[in-house]
Motif scaffolding. Structure first.
Motif, PDB file in Angstrom:
ATOM      1  N   MET A 105       0.866  -1.157   0.000  1.00 53.39           N
ATOM      2  CA  MET A 105       0.000   0.000   0.000  1.00 53.39           C
ATOM      3  C   MET A 105       0.917   1.224   0.000  1.00 53.39           C
ATOM      4  SD  MET A 105      -3.013   0.510   2.665  1.00 53.39           S
ATOM      5  CE  MET A 105      -1.837   0.568   3.960  1.00 53.39           C
ATOM      6  N   ILE A 106       0.805   2.062  -0.993  1.00 51.00           N
ATOM      7  CA  ILE A 106       1.672   3.241  -1.081  1.00 51.00           C
ATOM      8  C   ILE A 106       0.797   4.480  -1.206  1.00 51.00           C
ATOM      9  CG2 ILE A 106       3.438   4.410  -2.464  1.00 51.00           C
ATOM     10  CD1 ILE A 106       4.486   1.628  -3.213  1.00 51.00           C
ATOM     11  N   TYR A 107       1.046   5.485  -0.373  1.00 51.41           N
ATOM     12  CA  TYR A 107       0.248   6.696  -0.355  1.00 51.41           C
ATOM     13  C   TYR A 107       0.666   7.619  -1.490  1.00 51.41           C
ATOM     14  CZ  TYR A 107      -2.210  10.721   1.572  1.00 51.41           C
ATOM     15  OH  TYR A 107      -3.039  11.784   1.776  1.00 51.41           O
ATOM     16  N   HIS A 108      -0.278   8.069  -2.267  1.00 55.03           N
ATOM     17  CA  HIS A 108       0.020   8.931  -3.406  1.00 55.03           C
ATOM     18  C   HIS A 108      -0.540  10.339  -3.225  1.00 55.03           C
ATOM     19  CE1 HIS A 108       1.735   6.445  -6.803  1.00 55.03           C
ATOM     20  NE2 HIS A 108       1.660   5.599  -5.795  1.00 55.03           N
ATOM     21  N   GLY A 109      -0.581  10.812  -1.993  1.00 56.45           N
ATOM     22  CA  GLY A 109      -1.047  12.176  -1.790  1.00 56.45           C
ATOM     23  C   GLY A 109      -2.553  12.306  -1.690  1.00 56.45           C
ATOM     24  N   GLU A 110      -3.268  11.727  -2.682  1.00 56.34           N
ATOM     25  CA  GLU A 110      -4.727  11.801  -2.641  1.00 56.34           C
ATOM     26  C   GLU A 110      -5.342  10.446  -2.377  1.00 56.34           C
ATOM     27  OE1 GLU A 110      -6.633  14.043  -5.979  1.00 56.34           O
ATOM     28  OE2 GLU A 110      -4.539  14.265  -6.559  1.00 56.34           O
ATOM     29  N   TYR A 111      -4.619   9.406  -2.714  1.00 53.97           N
ATOM     30  CA  TYR A 111      -5.190   8.063  -2.620  1.00 53.97           C
ATOM     31  C   TYR A 111      -4.067   7.074  -2.320  1.00 53.97           C
ATOM     32  CZ  TYR A 111      -3.289   8.056  -7.295  1.00 53.97           C
ATOM     33  OH  TYR A 111      -2.444   8.175  -8.364  1.00 53.97           O
ATOM     34  N   TYR A 112      -4.474   5.870  -1.987  1.00 54.58           N
ATOM     35  CA  TYR A 112      -3.502   4.809  -1.767  1.00 54.58           C
ATOM     36  C   TYR A 112      -3.510   3.884  -2.964  1.00 54.58           C
ATOM     37  CZ  TYR A 112      -3.459   6.261   3.088  1.00 54.58           C
ATOM     38  OH  TYR A 112      -3.320   6.975   4.232  1.00 54.58           O
TER      39      TYR A 112
END
Lengths: 285, 553
Positions: free
Chosen positions: B502-509
């Motif tokens: 699971m990697i956080y992309h600022g707005e979503y995972y």
């Protein structure tokens, strides 16, 4: 403030936890200490209740008794050693989670204990006799009663040796075994240098659990030798059970004291071997 | 070539390890130089410990080879490898005192030594020759010849006497260390770990840190060629751990042997290693020096795992620009040749690389939504539209104010997206559905065949009305991220799996879900889930794209 209150409460209140020991204390007094005192009393008195050492002299002046005590000791020791030698590999296999899923195999090994002790022994006797008769033409229990007794005892007390060893082996640290092999120990050295030393508490439990009952049992000796061979248990049973003379139960008491002393010494001896294992004791003790 | 190989003490070549159906390590290739401090870094379950155990010999690789000094040791049992391990839980022998723990390996070790023995072969040879000469002597009558042979015989006899007196033939024998040697070595090992004079003490009287040192001493005393350390500091408290990190590094310098270290603690890895191997999900993600891995992570996983990162999905724009957070940002021109305009990429920016400024003075504006004092700096969360930006700055700013953000072009890391969409092999079932990942989906099959349609009997026919045989025909299925959703109600879909990463992309995972059949689904979700959660993957059938395999008419 709080501390003093607590202390007050402690002294004034009836100690509930302590009181839970009471039934056990009564039990011990009635069924362990009182009989022991009675045996002591009988061992040092004659038929009229007068203090005497004659009973001891009677017991030890008879070479027959010496032979029985000696043979009992030999049988018990051999049974214990054979039990441990057989139980060790079995326990190792049982403690292997891959081979013994859900510990079902352990129950299979303990299953014989569900059958009545006497029936089991009689069954074994027929089996052993039948086998030797067909193979060698004689009954083992008649020709070699001592061997038959040891076979019977090993058979009956093997589960008591397996259980504590199995418990100990479950607790073996796999990492330590891997570490030994990592440090250059081949599989045999791993056994000698780590697995056996680490199971010593279990081995001692197993030894105690087999040695003590074999010292005092008499049914197995009785059945497996067709009542021809005496061990100390039979001797005591004879004195107490038949009451040939007025003082036979006094002599029986002396014999049971002798047995008690031998067992006591064996426990002290085991404790000496196990002087390091206090905190990490396994098995049943 | 030979010389080049000599530099590598251990080589892992295409090593794979499977437990049952579970692929733990896949295609692992690694070359370790002599004397290097190398760290396997990755989250739990990434295969790093398994790899270490294969080097130690506790596990055997399913395929591939492990070479030590150029020799294949893949199948050698642990006790035959000149490699020692420091275990995570120390694994000290509780029944032995410290001296015997450390001496354990030394007492077992057999060391070769050379002895000179009488060269019996040569003596026999000489005796044989003398015999022959004597025979000759009896057969000749010439005096000159006789005296010549006589001197020869005397020479040879002298040589025999000489050989017997001074044994000179070298033979290799094996012996154990003497007690004195062992004592000396144990004392030195205890000195290295700073526990001099502890020989007689019992293991149970030691603290965790001391036990750890004994475990290290027990391993290094054998002078292994490689020391393996399996999260050796995991059980220590923070302060102790920091101290031991420096001491281990110091020890490595002093002893000079190769260290292979396993940890999930990125800070530990950055502090100690010469080289870091970042692993995830059984694969090597990146191999490099600590600084290189921190500054130039090759993908979003590495960036996310090493240090703190802001990760966004960006689009490559013309003129060396990238569009993310709804703005065009100048990038480092050297990064761009690899990418095509309009390609979707992962953009990684470290929190310390954002430069805060007054409103409208930067590339993008945002509102400070939280502020945390971290000692050396403040950590702000700046909301830019719907996305969050983590920024570290030494200047103090109030929550709620509007600020601008900009980044030095060289600090914008652009990397290829590992997943742009989900692709599967599927086939058409009897009732004209598409099956993939062990589940069936509705799809209008007639779209795959130009001019085809379903007739009144619901049979697929071509323009001439002939039935088209499609059952079991193989197809390519593409499921875009948007077509997927996950639910914790496992009955919501036929496809169930565990969240692998699971990697956080600022707005979503960006979430990777793996089913029991090893099918992967990548999707984007706004909410936080936990790794290893069991979830149902819901597929929006209307968004599936299907093409016929190999058939491009």
């Amino acid at each position: 403030m709080e501390a003093t209150l607590k202390q007050k409460r402690k002294t004034s209140r009836f100690n509930f936890r302590g009181s839970l020991c009471m039934p056990y204390a009564v039990f011990m007094a009635l069924f362990v200490i009182a009989p022991l005192l009675l045996i002591l009393y009988y061992a040092f008195t004659d038929a009229n209740g007068v203090f005497t050492l004659d009973n001891w002299q009677t017991v030890f002046s008879s070479p027959e008794n010496w032979k029985v005590i000696g043979m009992t000791f030999v049988i018990s020791i051999s049974t214990t050693i054979i039990c441990i030698l057989i139980a060790f590999p079995i326990a190792k296999i049982l403690s292997n989670k891959k081979l013994n899923k859900n510990a079902v195999l352990v129950y299979i090994f303990l299953l014989p204990m569900w059958i009545n002790f006497v029936i089991r022994t009689i069954g074994l006797k027929s089996l052993v006799d039948g086998a030797t008769e067909s193979m060698f033409g004689y009954k083992l229990t008649v020709n070699y009663p001592y061997i038959a007794i040891i076979i019977g005892m090993v058979y009956d007390y093997l589960p008591f040796a397996i259980l504590p060893l199995y418990n100990q082996m479950l607790k073996l640290d796999k990492n330590q075994i891997e570490a030994a092999s990592d440090l250059g120990a081949n599989p045999f050295q791993v056994y000698v240098k780590t697995i056996i030393p680490m199971t010593i508490p279990g081995i001692i439990s197993a030894a105690t659990m087999t040695f003590m009952p074999t010292m005092s049992s008499y049914v197995i000796a009785n059945k497996m030798s067709n009542n021809t061979t005496l061990i100390i248990g039979n001797l005591i049973q004879n004195y107490f059970g038949t009451r040939v003379t007025d003082i036979s139960n006094h002599i029986g008491s002396v014999l049971s004291l002798v047995m008690l002393i031998i067992i006591g010494f064996s426990i002290v001896f085991e404790k000496l071997i196990d002087k390091k294992g206090d905190e990490k004791k396994g098995g049943i003790w | 070539m030979e010389d080049k190989n000599k530099d590598y003490i251990i080589e892992l070549k295409d090593v794979c390890k499977q437990f049952g159906d579970n692929h733990v390590v896949e295609h692992f290739n690694l070359y370790v130089k002599r004397g290097e401090f190398i760290t396997f870094l990755g989250p739990s379950g990434c295969g790093k410990t398994t790899t270490l155990r294969m080097i130690a010999g506790f596990e055997l690789p399913t395929s591939g080879t492990i070479l030590l000094n150029g020799k294949d040791i893949s199948l050698l049992p642990p006790y035959k490898r000149p490699i020692n391990t420091v275990f995570q839980r120390y694994a000290l022998f509780a029944h032995l005192n410290i001296y015997n723990n450390i001496a354990f390996g030394l007492k077992l070790k057999k060391i070769p030594y050379e002895v000179k023995v009488v060269d019996k072969e040569r003596i026999n040879e000489l005796k044989e020759e003398i015999k022959m000469l004597r025979d000759e002597l009896n057969n000749t009558s010439c005096t000159d010849q006789r005296s010549e042979i006589d001197t020869k015989i005397v020479d040879m006899q002298n040589e025999i006497i000489e050989l017997k007196k001074n044994p000179s033939f070298p033979v290799t024998k094996f012996r154990h260390f003497t007690k004195k040697e062992i004592q000396e070595k144990v004392r030195n090992a205890l000195k290295v770990v700073d526990l001099e004079g502890f020989e007689k003490r019992d293991i149970s009287t030691l603290s965790g840190g001391q036990q750890q040192r004994i475990a290290i001493a027990r391993a290094i005393v054998n002078e292994p060629e490689i020391l393996l350390l399996d999260e050796p500091l995991g059980a220590l408290d923070l302060k102790m751990r920091k101290e031991m990190q420096l001491e281990l590094k110091e020890m490595h310098k002093k002893i000079g042997i190769t260290f292979i270290y396993v940890t999930h603690d990125q800070e530990e890895a950055l502090t100690m290693s010469d080289t870091i191997v970042v692993m995830n999900d059984g694969f090597i993600q990146q191999i490099g020096k600590p600084k290189q891995i921190y500054d130039e992570p090759v993908n979003a996983f590495v960036a996310d795992f090493i240090g703190e990162s802001n990760i966004y999905t960006g689009t490559i724009a013309p003129n060396n620009q990238i569009r993310f957070l709804n703005k065009y940002w100048d990038g480092d021109p050297v990064d761009f040749p690899k990418f095509q305009v309009n390609e979707k990429v992962d953009v990684v920016i470290r929190p310390e690389d954002f430069i805060l400024g007054l409103k409208d003075k930067g590339t993008v504006n945002g509102v400070i939504s939280s502020k945390i004092f971290k000692g050396m700096h403040y950590e702000y969360i700046v909301n830019v539209l719907k996305a969050e930006v983590v920024v570290q700055s030494t200047s103090e700013l109030e929550e709620g104010i509007e600020v601008s953000l900009r980044v030095d072009p060289t600090n914008i890391q652009i990397m290829k997206k590992p997943y742009v969409s989900n692709f599967y092999d599927g086939y058409i079932t009897k009732d004209y559905k598409i099956e993939f990942a062990n589940a069936e989906f509705n799809f209008d099959i007639s779209l795959l065949f130009a001019g085809s349609k379903f007739n009144e009997d619901e049979v697929l026919v071509d323009e001439n009305g002939n039935e088209i045989e499609v059952t079991d025909m193989e197809v390519n299925v593409e499921v875009p991220f948007e077509a997927l959703n996950i639910s914790d109600d496992l009955d919501a879909s036929e496809i169930n799996g565990n969240i692998i990463s699971m990697i956080y992309h600022g707005e979503y995972y960006e979430i990777l879900v793996r089913t029991d059949e090893e099918e992967d689904f990548v999707l984007n979700v706004p909410d936080l889930w936990n790794e290893n959660d069991r979830v149902a993957v819901i597929v929006d059938e209307t968004k599936i794209k299907v093409t016929r395999k190999g058939a491009k008419k």
